[in-house]
Design an enzyme around this catalytic site. Structure first.
Site, PDB file in Angstrom:
ATOM      1  N   TYR A 364      40.089  44.784  36.172  1.00  0.00           N
ATOM      2  CA  TYR A 364      39.150  43.983  35.214  1.00  0.00           C
ATOM      3  C   TYR A 364      39.237  42.597  35.143  1.00  0.00           C
ATOM      4  O   TYR A 364      40.282  41.881  35.379  1.00  0.00           O
ATOM      5  CB  TYR A 364      39.210  44.848  33.861  1.00  0.00           C
ATOM      6  CG  TYR A 364      40.473  44.829  33.020  1.00  0.00           C
ATOM      7  CD1 TYR A 364      41.548  43.751  33.029  1.00  0.00           C
ATOM      8  CD2 TYR A 364      40.716  45.841  31.822  1.00  0.00           C
ATOM      9  CE1 TYR A 364      42.877  44.006  32.546  1.00  0.00           C
ATOM     10  CE2 TYR A 364      41.860  45.679  31.087  1.00  0.00           C
ATOM     11  CZ  TYR A 364      42.859  44.891  31.602  1.00  0.00           C
ATOM     12  OH  TYR A 364      43.994  44.999  30.798  1.00  0.00           O
ATOM     13  N   GLU A 365      37.998  41.938  34.522  1.00  0.00           N
ATOM     14  CA  GLU A 365      37.924  40.577  34.091  1.00  0.00           C
ATOM     15  C   GLU A 365      38.002  39.918  35.711  1.00  0.00           C
ATOM     16  O   GLU A 365      38.432  38.683  35.714  1.00  0.00           O
ATOM     17  CB  GLU A 365      38.794  40.094  33.282  1.00  0.00           C
ATOM     18  CG  GLU A 365      38.574  40.580  31.731  1.00  0.00           C
ATOM     19  CD  GLU A 365      39.073  39.816  30.692  1.00  0.00           C
ATOM     20  OE1 GLU A 365      39.446  38.709  31.024  1.00  0.00           O
ATOM     21  OE2 GLU A 365      39.435  40.616  29.566  1.00  0.00           O
ATOM     22  N   GLY A 366      37.552  40.574  36.579  1.00  0.00           N
ATOM     23  CA  GLY A 366      37.474  40.080  37.828  1.00  0.00           C
ATOM     24  C   GLY A 366      38.584  40.772  38.996  1.00  0.00           C
ATOM     25  O   GLY A 366      39.703  40.775  38.476  1.00  0.00           O
TER      26      GLY A 366
END
Lengths: 381, 265
Positions: A364-366
């Site tokens: 998550y978040e990249g």
């Protein structure tokens, strides 16, 4: 200047986070994981102590600390419960950050202040069923209608949406221009007609975090809730998640350190072949290696945090710290389960949960792949 | 109301190490905390402040410069003012010299209620609080478990007394010694931590600040009538003896025989 020590106030804040995590979060972590429910009393306690507005100025309702202090909170809570880590991170480092930087005076008073002074909790919604790493592929739309925008669309994997009061929603305001040039950010409030949140999505780890689908059907949003400039939302999304990665790096460090701490305790007590398993060189070498990697990851996190506080370009530092720390967290939690053998695999001990929780930090978040793209892009430009 | 809480910074361990030469505590390398009874005292003081608007809580500590962090923690919990009494002249103090020094500072600070912990987990004497009250000629109640404000100058206090409680009315100014059960200490807050370093200060008081309210003969190691004859680390005892397969009467007889054999009874 290179600094590897914390200031006195950072050390005292760290003591607060550590004491709270040990006494209040640890006793609840296993149950929250098993029931897939976040304990709302715990959430309220953290809001009152200021965990949801650490890095925001006092004038706006925050605690007046810096990003590094926020990473200390992320690490300490994630040592005992990664779900708590992501709950704080999603709230404190994404939408709130954008409001502080780009919000109007009205938005700061009406939305940011209650979010960072501990009254309300936020979530941020970019991801859609067909738009993950390629965030520009979102399909949610916002169509201007007089003083309002009408939002329609579906968001998925939205952490905190289960109990959020404020929803930061990315939507296309110019469909023809597409996501990069036609996306905008809006503030929605719980209870707006047409805004629906599904049940918690069953997941492998961070199961106590409330991660749901958010659906909007003809949600009427006042035009004054547009954050920043219309059609410039893609840049905001990139900036928010760029900043959020520092917190995820710290969360990964916390998960790894938490697991290693369990293993250190266990290997000093567990006896095989007449001696503690900590006295075997294999265990010692493994522990030495693990602590070295964690320290390296932590310093990458601190570098990124410090760069952000110093208003330097921190995007690649943030990507590096997340890339490295998430990899370390997955490796170390796996090795910790291995060192504890059957007990490590059992749900009686927290390391199996930490192993499951660690994986998401690579996603998550990249994703780690996206992090490599950012870092390489910076080096090779 | 002006409330002053006296706190001590103690090692965070039950394994107190002693310097075999001076018989005093070795603090280096041992993590330190606010003594648990004292921390409850801070909480009780903050609750009294909340009940009685306009009150202030001052926290006072005698100790080496590193005790600063204990006072910062108290400030971060919500105390208004902090004073660190630190001077080489105060070093090596026993309970008499400590209470003399604290009492001298308290005369300068002023007070309506003084709260100390019952006892510190390192020394376990439970003497300093009561001695301060004697120095200052104040009424005192020790082992306090509950404090209620009855009127502007009267408190009703519940104290632990063996298997019973005493409910006692006391006029201020007075001194109370707190048990850990008195109040569960609150956490610091994040902005409290920031304020503790940015907005508030820990005032450093040396001998010069209390010179006119103390007899110097009562300070530090020289002013300490207590002499430690010997200090030693407790040796672990051998494994106990398990007596199996005995009836109740036989078990009682066997225990009594053993106690007599050891000259305990």
């Amino acid at each position: 200047m290179v600094e590897f020590t914390l200031t006195k106030e950072q050390q005292l804040a760290q003591k607060l986070f550590r004491d709270f995590a040990e006494n209040e979060i640890r006793p609840l972590a296993r149950e929250m994981d098993e029931t897939e429910e976040y304990n709302m009393e715990l959430l309220e306690k953290m809001k009152k102590l200021g965990f949801f507005g650490i890095q925001y100025p006092k004038e706006l309702g925050g605690e007046g600390a810096d990003t590094l202090t926020y990473t200390l909170c992320m690490e300490e809570v994630s040592k005992v419960d990664a779900s708590t880590g992501i709950t704080i991170s999603v709230h404190a480092s994404l939408g709130c950050m954008l409001l502080e930087k780009y919000g109007t005076e009205y938005q700061k008073e009406a939305f940011l202040r209650p979010l960072i002074d501990g009254r309300k909790v936020s979530c941020i919604a970019l991801t859609e069923p067909s738009a993950g790493t390629d965030a520009s592929a979102i399909k949610t739309t916002a169509v201007r209608d007089g003083d309002h925008y009408i939002l329609n669309g579906q968001k998925v994997f939205i952490t905190n949406s289960g109990f959020a009061d404020i929803f930061f929603i990315f939507a296309l305001t110019d469909r023809a221009a597409g996501g990069v040039k036609g996306m905008s950010l809006f503030v929605l409030e719980k209870g707006m007609s047409g805004l629906e949140v599904s049940k918690n999505i069953p997941r492998m780890g961070i199961r106590a975090a409330q991660n749901c689908e958010v659906t909007m059907i003809d949600v009427k949003v006042p035009a004054e809730n547009l954050v920043g400039v219309e059609n410039k939302g893609y840049k905001l999304a990139m900036e928010a998640f760029g900043s959020g990665r520092i917190g995820i790096g710290a969360q990964a460090v916390g998960i790894a350190q938490g697991a290693l701490n369990e293993v250190i305790k266990y290997t000093k007590e567990r006896k095989q072949f007449g001696k503690t398993i900590a006295s075997f060189q294999n265990t010692q070498f493994k522990i030495a290696e693990m602590q070295t990697k964690i320290d390296a990851a932590r310093f990458l996190v601190w570098r990124a945090a410090k760069a952000k506080d110093n208003h330097e370009d921190y995007a690649s530092y943030a990507a590096m710290c997340k890339l490295f720390a998430s990899d370390v967290a997955v490796q170390i939690t796996r090795d910790c389960v291995q060192l504890m053998g059957g007990y490590g695999y059992s749900r009686e001990y927290p390391v199996e949960r930490m192993y499951r929780d660690a994986k998401i930090t690579e996603i998550y978040e990249g994703t780690s792949e996206a992090m490599r793209m950012i870092v390489a892009g910076k080096i090779l430009k | 109301m002006k409330i002053v809480v006296c706190i001590k910074q103690v090692p965070d361990t039950t394994e107190v190490r002693l310097d075999p030469k001076t018989n005093t505590l070795i603090r280096d390398g041992v993590p330190s905390i606010i003594n648990p009874d004292d921390k409850s005292g801070i909480e009780a003081a903050l609750q009294l402040k909340e009940q009685c608007p306009g009150s202030t809580v001052t926290v006072l500590c005698m100790g080496p410069p590193q005790a600063d962090v204990a006072l910062r923690e108290a400030l971060a919990m919500g105390c208004d003012e902090a004073i660190l009494l630190s001077d080489r002249a105060f070093g090596g103090a026993d309970t008499w010299a400590t209470s003399s020094t604290l009492a001298a500072a308290l005369k300068k600070i002023g007070y309506d209620i003084i709260i100390t912990g019952r006892q510190a987990i390192d020394g376990d004497t439970a003497q300093v609080g009561p001695q301060i009250a004697e120095h200052l000629g104040l009424p005192q109640i020790s082992y306090v478990e509950n404090i209620q404000v009855e009127s502007e100058d009267t408190l009703v206090v519940q104290r632990q007394f063996e298997g019973f409680y005493h409910i006692i009315e006391i006029k201020t100014p007075c001194l109370l010694t707190a048990l850990s059960q008195l109040a569960t200490p609150r956490y610091m807050t994040v902005h409290g931590v920031m304020d503790a370093y940015r907005e508030k200060e820990v005032k450093l008081w040396t001998l010069a600040d209390i010179e006119d309210t103390v007899d110097k003969a009562n300070l530090g190691l020289k002013g300490s009538p207590t002499r430690v004859m010997k200090s030693f680390t407790k040796q672990a005892k051998g494994a106990g003896t398990v007596l199996k397969d005995l009836s109740d009467d036989e078990a009682v007889a066997a225990i009594i025989a053993k106690l007599q054999e050891k000259h305990i009874i």
